[in-house]
Motif scaffolding. Structure first.
Motif, short mmCIF file in Angstrom:
data_model
loop_
_atom_site.label_atom_id
_atom_site.label_comp_id
_atom_site.label_asym_id
_atom_site.label_seq_id
_atom_site.Cartn_x
_atom_site.Cartn_y
_atom_site.Cartn_z
N ARG A 279 -10.29 0.79 13.14
CA ARG A 279 -9.21 0.80 12.08
C ARG A 279 -9.53 0.95 10.53
NH1 ARG A 279 -7.84 -5.03 13.42
NH2 ARG A 279 -9.76 -5.16 14.64
N ILE A 280 -9.18 1.44 10.40
CA ILE A 280 -10.56 1.78 8.53
C ILE A 280 -8.71 1.38 7.98
CG2 ILE A 280 -10.85 3.77 6.77
CD1 ILE A 280 -11.05 5.76 9.23
N VAL A 281 -9.64 0.57 6.43
CA VAL A 281 -9.22 0.49 5.54
C VAL A 281 -9.31 0.87 3.80
CG1 VAL A 281 -7.89 -1.37 4.04
CG2 VAL A 281 -8.26 -2.25 6.38
N LEU A 282 -8.31 1.62 3.57
CA LEU A 282 -9.09 2.47 1.39
C LEU A 282 -8.67 1.15 0.98
CD1 LEU A 282 -9.91 4.69 0.60
CD2 LEU A 282 -7.14 4.94 -0.10
N GLU A 283 -9.75 0.63 0.67
CA GLU A 283 -9.70 -0.55 -0.90
C GLU A 283 -9.67 -0.05 -1.91
OE1 GLU A 283 -10.07 -3.39 1.11
OE2 GLU A 283 -10.16 -2.46 3.18
N HIS A 284 -8.37 -0.90 -2.00
CA HIS A 284 -8.48 -1.36 -3.71
C HIS A 284 -7.99 0.04 -4.02
CE1 HIS A 284 -12.44 -0.03 -4.34
NE2 HIS A 284 -12.34 -1.22 -4.02
N ALA A 285 -6.95 1.14 -3.03
CA ALA A 285 -6.06 2.00 -4.23
C ALA A 285 -5.73 1.78 -4.90
CB ALA A 285 -4.97 2.62 -2.74
N THR A 286 -5.64 3.67 -6.33
CA THR A 286 -4.97 3.29 -7.79
C THR A 286 -4.28 4.25 -8.17
OG1 THR A 286 -7.39 4.79 -8.30
CG2 THR A 286 -6.75 2.11 -8.87
N THR A 287 -4.80 5.22 -6.58
CA THR A 287 -3.46 6.38 -7.26
C THR A 287 -2.32 6.83 -6.23
OG1 THR A 287 -4.83 7.55 -5.70
CG2 THR A 287 -6.15 7.92 -8.06
N ARG A 288 -1.89 8.12 -6.33
CA ARG A 288 -0.74 8.51 -5.73
C ARG A 288 -1.02 9.20 -4.99
NH1 ARG A 288 4.81 8.83 -6.09
NH2 ARG A 288 5.23 7.76 -8.31
N ALA A 289 -2.07 10.25 -5.25
CA ALA A 289 -2.91 11.08 -3.92
C ALA A 289 -3.06 9.94 -3.05
CB ALA A 289 -3.72 11.47 -4.50
N ALA B 106 -8.23 1.94 -12.77
CA ALA B 106 -6.47 2.08 -13.12
C ALA B 106 -6.15 3.94 -13.91
CB ALA B 106 -6.20 0.97 -14.29
N LYS B 107 -5.31 4.57 -13.05
CA LYS B 107 -5.53 6.21 -13.71
C LYS B 107 -4.08 5.77 -14.19
CE LYS B 107 -8.94 6.88 -11.09
NZ LYS B 107 -9.02 5.62 -10.20
N TYR B 108 -3.29 6.80 -14.13
CA TYR B 108 -1.82 7.33 -14.41
C TYR B 108 -1.01 5.95 -14.54
CZ TYR B 108 -5.12 10.99 -16.18
OH TYR B 108 -5.53 11.66 -16.56
N PRO B 109 -0.01 6.40 -15.47
CA PRO B 109 1.53 5.73 -15.13
C PRO B 109 1.73 6.30 -13.75
CG PRO B 109 1.09 6.45 -17.39
CD PRO B 109 0.27 6.56 -17.27
N ASP B 110 2.43 7.32 -13.60
CA ASP B 110 2.35 7.86 -12.41
C ASP B 110 1.77 6.88 -11.55
OD1 ASP B 110 4.38 9.72 -10.96
OD2 ASP B 110 2.18 10.46 -10.19
N ASP B 111 0.37 6.67 -11.15
CA ASP B 111 -0.20 6.78 -10.26
C ASP B 111 -0.10 5.23 -9.55
OD1 ASP B 111 -2.15 8.90 -9.82
OD2 ASP B 111 -2.80 8.80 -11.35
N ARG B 112 0.12 4.60 -11.62
CA ARG B 112 0.55 2.62 -11.08
C ARG B 112 2.06 2.45 -10.37
NH1 ARG B 112 1.52 -0.36 -16.54
NH2 ARG B 112 3.07 1.21 -16.96
N MET B 113 2.73 4.07 -10.70
CA MET B 113 4.24 3.80 -10.68
C MET B 113 4.00 4.27 -8.22
SD MET B 113 7.98 5.74 -11.41
CE MET B 113 6.92 5.86 -13.03
N ALA B 114 3.42 4.69 -8.22
CA ALA B 114 3.50 5.02 -6.94
C ALA B 114 2.56 3.52 -6.02
CB ALA B 114 2.60 6.44 -6.78
#
Ligand SMILES: NC(=O)N[C@@H](CC(=O)O)C(=O)O
Length: 358
Positions: free
Chosen positions: A172-182, A222-230
């Motif tokens: 089990r893996i958790v990617l922590e505090h993701a900030t991007t659409r990618a 924090a990244k781009y508006p589109d990342d926040r939207m994702a």
């Protein structure tokens, strides 16, 4: 979640990524887990020195329990060369939940972080076997030669996540505090053993908010508006492998407020004291209030096998016209901390806890 528009109740909110620090600062900030509406804290190990073995983690848990025994603390070890498969078995048997990996030098107290994941195959195999969780700070260090900086450090990390999952599909893996659409798309594309935490502040901020504003500066930035939207979209979708990990990271007022030609301001945002009302406020702002309980409780608890039981408490929020978060903060001198969102209004407040109906 129950109730119409004016109150909401949530079963046993759980914060799956929080920094509770040590010493006098821990005494100030640990009670804020409950003050912010939460009854479970998944505790980060980046102390000085870091928590690298079972004894240290159990001692740290006892210290936190002495400050507030009403919170359930799930403990983690700091991935470093001294961590062995034997220590993993010992930690798992002692009830330690996870191992946190910090790439070297990318954030607060990460000088002892790792440089290569391959070196830890035996540790990861032991974690997979014993059911421990791997928590990844998903950034690579900045390297000018390869054009890596804070803005693309997370997408550049994702191949490591894919490789780890391919090698250890049951881990089990958790990617922590993701900030991007990618990152959101990557986690969605992987199997059920891979999940992702999202902070409150990354649902609110973009680059423009932290450039020149140290109180909004954290890692990952924090990244781009589109990342926040994702991030907002995946919360609104109610995807079960995405849940709250606040990354609430208190730094003393002086460390946040004072930068100089030789010292950058500290990275980290402090959200614990206002967390549940803030998350409700933000989710409502993008039409996801009906996903609150999944995001702050059910999804994370299911992934970690810590489901709330019928006897657990529900936390009740009430709509208010506008409650401004005080800028005075908490503590004094070296323990003076000021929360994120200070000076701004939140449209929800905590009312009470009441027994969950069976
Ligand atoms: N989020 C941050 O900017 N800082 C965290 C460490 C971390 O989670 O990166 C801290 O401990 O201060």
């Amino acid at each position: 979640m129950s109730g119409a528009a004016e109150t909401i109740s949530v079963a046993s909110p759980a914060d799956f990524h929080v920094h509770l620090r040590q010493g006098e600062l821990a005494k100030v900030v640990t009670p804020h887990v409950r003050q912010g509406g939460f009854s479970l804290a998944y505790v980060m190990p980046n102390l000085k020195p870091p928590i690298t073995n079972t004894e240290q983690a159990l001692l740290y848990r006892a210290q936190l329990q002495a400050i507030d025994p009403a919170v359930e603390y799930l403990m983690t070890l700091y991935l470093s060369p001294e961590l062995t498969p034997e220590e993993i078995r010992k930690a798992a048997a002692a009830g330690i939940t996870g191992v946190k990996s910090y790439p070297r030098g990318v954030t607060t107290n990460s000088e002892g972080g790792i440089e290569s994941y391959d070196a830890y195959d035996a540790v990861f195999a032991a974690m997979e076997e014993t059911g421990m969780v791997l928590n990844l700070h998903g950034e690579v260090p900045s390297v000018a030669e390869t054009n890596i900086c804070v803005l693309n450090a997370e997408p550049a990390f994702l191949p490591h996540l894919r490789k780890l999952h391919a090698k250890f599909p049951k881990l089990r893996i958790v990617l922590e505090h993701a900030t991007t659409r990618a990152a959101v798309e990557c986690v969605k594309s992987l199997g059920d053993t891979v999940a992702c935490t999202i902070t409150a502040h990354h649902l609110a901020l973009t680059v423009d908010d932290w450039a020149g504003q140290s109180w909004n500066f954290c890692k990952p930035v924090a990244k781009y508006p589109d990342d926040r939207m994702a991030l907002q979209e995946v919360v609104r979708e109610g995807h079960p492998r995405f849940f709250l990990g606040s990354d609430s990271a208190p730094h003393p007022f002086q460390a946040k407020a004072t930068a100089s030609p030789t010292h950058a301001c500290a990275a980290g945002l402090y959200t614990s004291p206002v967390l549940l009302p803030l998350v409700a406020h933000l989710l409502e702002s993008f039409g996801a209030l009906d996903k609150l309980e999944g995001f702050v409780s059910t999804h994370g608890r299911a992934f970690y096998g810590r489901r709330a039981s019928a006897s657990d408490r529900r936390v009740v929020l009430r709509r208010v016209s506008s409650k401004v978060v005080g800028i005075e903060g908490y503590g004094a001198g070296p323990t003076h901390v000021v929360p994120f969102w200070a000076g701004k209004a939140i449209g929800w407040e905590l009312v009470e806890e009441r027994e969950q109906e069976a």
